[in-house]
Write a protein that holds these residues in place. Sequence first.
Motif, PDB file in Angstrom:
ATOM      1  N   TRP A  51     -62.044  40.908  19.104  1.00  0.00           N
ATOM      2  CA  TRP A  51     -62.621  41.979  19.917  1.00  0.00           C
ATOM      3  C   TRP A  51     -62.732  43.230  19.064  1.00  0.00           C
ATOM      4  N   SER A  52     -63.815  43.947  19.232  1.00  0.00           N
ATOM      5  CA  SER A  52     -63.950  45.224  18.529  1.00  0.00           C
ATOM      6  C   SER A  52     -64.746  46.183  19.400  1.00  0.00           C
ATOM      7  N   TYR A  53     -64.469  47.472  19.220  1.00  0.00           N
ATOM      8  CA  TYR A  53     -65.198  48.499  19.965  1.00  0.00           C
ATOM      9  C   TYR A  53     -65.213  49.761  19.120  1.00  0.00           C
ATOM     10  N   LYS A  54     -66.419  50.312  18.908  1.00  0.00           N
ATOM     11  CA  LYS A  54     -66.552  51.562  18.167  1.00  0.00           C
ATOM     12  C   LYS A  54     -66.549  52.713  19.152  1.00  0.00           C
ATOM     13  N   ASP A  55     -65.564  53.587  19.045  1.00  0.00           N
ATOM     14  CA  ASP A  55     -65.419  54.653  20.030  1.00  0.00           C
ATOM     15  C   ASP A  55     -66.180  55.914  19.629  1.00  0.00           C
ATOM     16  N   ASP A  56     -66.006  56.966  20.401  1.00  0.00           N
ATOM     17  CA  ASP A  56     -66.781  58.183  20.181  1.00  0.00           C
ATOM     18  C   ASP A  56     -66.235  59.069  19.073  1.00  0.00           C
ATOM     19  N   ARG A  57     -65.181  58.644  18.416  1.00  0.00           N
ATOM     20  CA  ARG A  57     -64.716  59.307  17.198  1.00  0.00           C
ATOM     21  C   ARG A  57     -65.321  58.657  15.972  1.00  0.00           C
ATOM     22  N   LYS A  69     -53.324  43.714  27.723  1.00  0.00           N
ATOM     23  CA  LYS A  69     -52.276  44.714  27.956  1.00  0.00           C
ATOM     24  C   LYS A  69     -52.862  46.076  27.616  1.00  0.00           C
ATOM     25  N   ILE A  70     -53.639  46.605  28.574  1.00  0.00           N
ATOM     26  CA  ILE A  70     -54.365  47.854  28.369  1.00  0.00           C
ATOM     27  C   ILE A  70     -53.613  49.002  29.027  1.00  0.00           C
ATOM     28  N   VAL A  71     -53.509  50.103  28.304  1.00  0.00           N
ATOM     29  CA  VAL A  71     -52.964  51.341  28.862  1.00  0.00           C
ATOM     30  C   VAL A  71     -54.070  52.387  28.767  1.00  0.00           C
ATOM     31  N   ALA A  72     -54.317  53.106  29.856  1.00  0.00           N
ATOM     32  CA  ALA A  72     -55.426  54.053  29.865  1.00  0.00           C
ATOM     33  C   ALA A  72     -55.095  55.313  30.647  1.00  0.00           C
ATOM     34  N   PHE A  73     -55.781  56.395  30.296  1.00  0.00           N
ATOM     35  CA  PHE A  73     -55.735  57.595  31.120  1.00  0.00           C
ATOM     36  C   PHE A  73     -56.168  57.189  32.522  1.00  0.00           C
ATOM     37  N   THR A  74     -55.538  57.745  33.535  1.00  0.00           N
ATOM     38  CA  THR A  74     -55.743  57.298  34.910  1.00  0.00           C
ATOM     39  C   THR A  74     -57.215  57.233  35.305  1.00  0.00           C
ATOM     40  N   GLY A  75     -57.979  58.261  34.961  1.00  0.00           N
ATOM     41  CA  GLY A  75     -59.394  58.270  35.323  1.00  0.00           C
ATOM     42  C   GLY A  75     -60.183  57.158  34.668  1.00  0.00           C
ATOM     43  N   ILE A  76     -59.853  56.836  33.428  1.00  0.00           N
ATOM     44  CA  ILE A  76     -60.511  55.717  32.736  1.00  0.00           C
ATOM     45  C   ILE A  76     -60.103  54.394  33.370  1.00  0.00           C
ATOM     46  N   LEU A 136     -54.757  51.632  23.724  1.00  0.00           N
ATOM     47  CA  LEU A 136     -54.666  52.810  24.583  1.00  0.00           C
ATOM     48  C   LEU A 136     -56.054  53.441  24.654  1.00  0.00           C
ATOM     49  N   ILE A 137     -56.490  53.770  25.869  1.00  0.00           N
ATOM     50  CA  ILE A 137     -57.835  54.319  26.063  1.00  0.00           C
ATOM     51  C   ILE A 137     -57.739  55.644  26.806  1.00  0.00           C
ATOM     52  N   SER A 138     -58.428  56.651  26.285  1.00  0.00           N
ATOM     53  CA  SER A 138     -58.448  57.943  26.970  1.00  0.00           C
ATOM     54  C   SER A 138     -59.780  58.640  26.717  1.00  0.00           C
ATOM     55  N   THR A 139     -59.952  59.775  27.369  1.00  0.00           N
ATOM     56  CA  THR A 139     -61.108  60.616  27.115  1.00  0.00           C
ATOM     57  C   THR A 139     -60.746  61.631  26.039  1.00  0.00           C
ATOM     58  N   THR A 140     -61.753  62.338  25.554  1.00  0.00           N
ATOM     59  CA  THR A 140     -61.505  63.446  24.636  1.00  0.00           C
ATOM     60  C   THR A 140     -62.387  64.607  25.041  1.00  0.00           C
ATOM     61  N   PHE A 141     -61.797  65.810  25.066  1.00  0.00           N
ATOM     62  CA  PHE A 141     -62.489  67.013  25.501  1.00  0.00           C
ATOM     63  C   PHE A 141     -62.744  67.986  24.354  1.00  0.00           C
ATOM     64  N   ASP A 142     -62.714  67.491  23.130  1.00  0.00           N
ATOM     65  CA  ASP A 142     -63.028  68.361  22.001  1.00  0.00           C
ATOM     66  C   ASP A 142     -63.776  67.571  20.945  1.00  0.00           C
ATOM     67  N   ASP A 143     -64.197  68.259  19.890  1.00  0.00           N
ATOM     68  CA  ASP A 143     -64.962  67.576  18.843  1.00  0.00           C
ATOM     69  C   ASP A 143     -64.068  67.065  17.722  1.00  0.00           C
ATOM     70  N   LYS A 144     -62.758  67.024  17.983  1.00  0.00           N
ATOM     71  CA  LYS A 144     -61.809  66.449  17.022  1.00  0.00           C
ATOM     72  C   LYS A 144     -61.343  65.061  17.448  1.00  0.00           C
ATOM     73  N   ALA A 162     -49.918  51.185  19.202  1.00  0.00           N
ATOM     74  CA  ALA A 162     -51.159  50.468  19.542  1.00  0.00           C
ATOM     75  C   ALA A 162     -52.346  51.312  19.102  1.00  0.00           C
ATOM     76  N   PRO A 163     -53.467  50.686  18.753  1.00  0.00           N
ATOM     77  CA  PRO A 163     -54.667  51.451  18.414  1.00  0.00           C
ATOM     78  C   PRO A 163     -55.225  52.136  19.657  1.00  0.00           C
ATOM     79  N   SER A 164     -56.040  53.147  19.438  1.00  0.00           N
ATOM     80  CA  SER A 164     -56.570  53.897  20.569  1.00  0.00           C
ATOM     81  C   SER A 164     -58.094  53.934  20.556  1.00  0.00           C
ATOM     82  N   VAL A 165     -58.647  54.127  21.753  1.00  0.00           N
ATOM     83  CA  VAL A 165     -60.086  54.260  21.947  1.00  0.00           C
ATOM     84  C   VAL A 165     -60.331  55.574  22.676  1.00  0.00           C
TER      85      VAL A 165
END
Length: 347
Positions: A51-57, A69-76, A136-144, A162-165
């Motif tokens: 499995w692979s996924y290219k994220d917004d970073r 075994k996914i852990v995510a920000f609640t909204g995601i 681990l999956i979350s949103t990001t609110f900045d350009d970093k 764990a790697p993050s998305v």
Amino acid sequence: MSHTRTTLTRRGLLAAGVALGLGVALAACGDDKGKSGGTAGQAKPAKSGAWSYKDDRGTTVKLDSVPTKIVAFTGIAAALHDYGVKVDGVFGPTTTKDGKADVQAGDLDVKKLTVFGNVWDQFNIEKYAAFGPQVLISTTFDDKGTLWYVPQASAAKIAQLAPSVAISVFDRPLSQPLQRVWELAESLGADMKAAEVTAAKKRFEAASERLRKAAKSRPEIKVMAGSAAPTVFYVSGTNLSADLEYFKSLGVNFVEPSESAKKATGGWFETLSWENVDKYKADIIMMDDRSSALQPADITKATWKKLPAVKAGQVIPRSAEPILSYAKCAPLLENLAKAIETAKKVG
């Protein structure tokens, strides 16, 4: 939400206990355990192979198999749930002080989740490690690419487990992160041809067109995006916020604080005293519906009650952090369209 070109970041505002993009102190902690299933028909069994996924970073996460075994920000997690992807572990606003589901939890069964942190700057690393996360999956609110609700002080330790998305909701219209979460859900085995899924996307597209027509037919209707705290009132600018950028692109006429007025918050919003809450004229007021904000029914300030939009009953909720599924975002557009269609010109 933060910005690399400013010293006062959204994280900094939260950490200082000030309003976040339009909110106030975060809700109390909850820590129930378990897991939650999806509503759009459970995701297909894990695909064989890598499995692979290219994220917004621009970071590509690669695993030997589709993570379960996914852990995510609640909204995601709530958004993935709408696509039938099961997320067992979450962090971020999940339960309110009375133990009920936070607005950002969507249709998740919060009693069946493992919660690693329910408030800002809280993340139980030991519990997270024991959980055995694969991603681990979350949103990001900045350009970093800063992961939302992952404490900066422990971010390095969390990253080792764990790697993050990251899904960016920074300075881009809502349609873009919606598409990115759609692609993420598909990669995780969701059935994107399921009737509920395709119907929700069509509903969103129809709602977008309805809002465009409403805004075009009533350009004189002025909308203000606000949030309340006990001592101050916040007026959001339309830049940077995904929902407001999208609504504006459809033609909605928003109150827009000046850049100088927003400078102290990195361009996000202007802070007003309750005595000056009538600074801007508005026909409709959209109010932050997060549990971190004071809700309209609880505002007792006389200056608020005297606002023309308030007196006319033209106050509607705003999901300042939308759950990024078409099913959850379509009603946001429909509600705003209806408000514009039916509003009296009072501002």
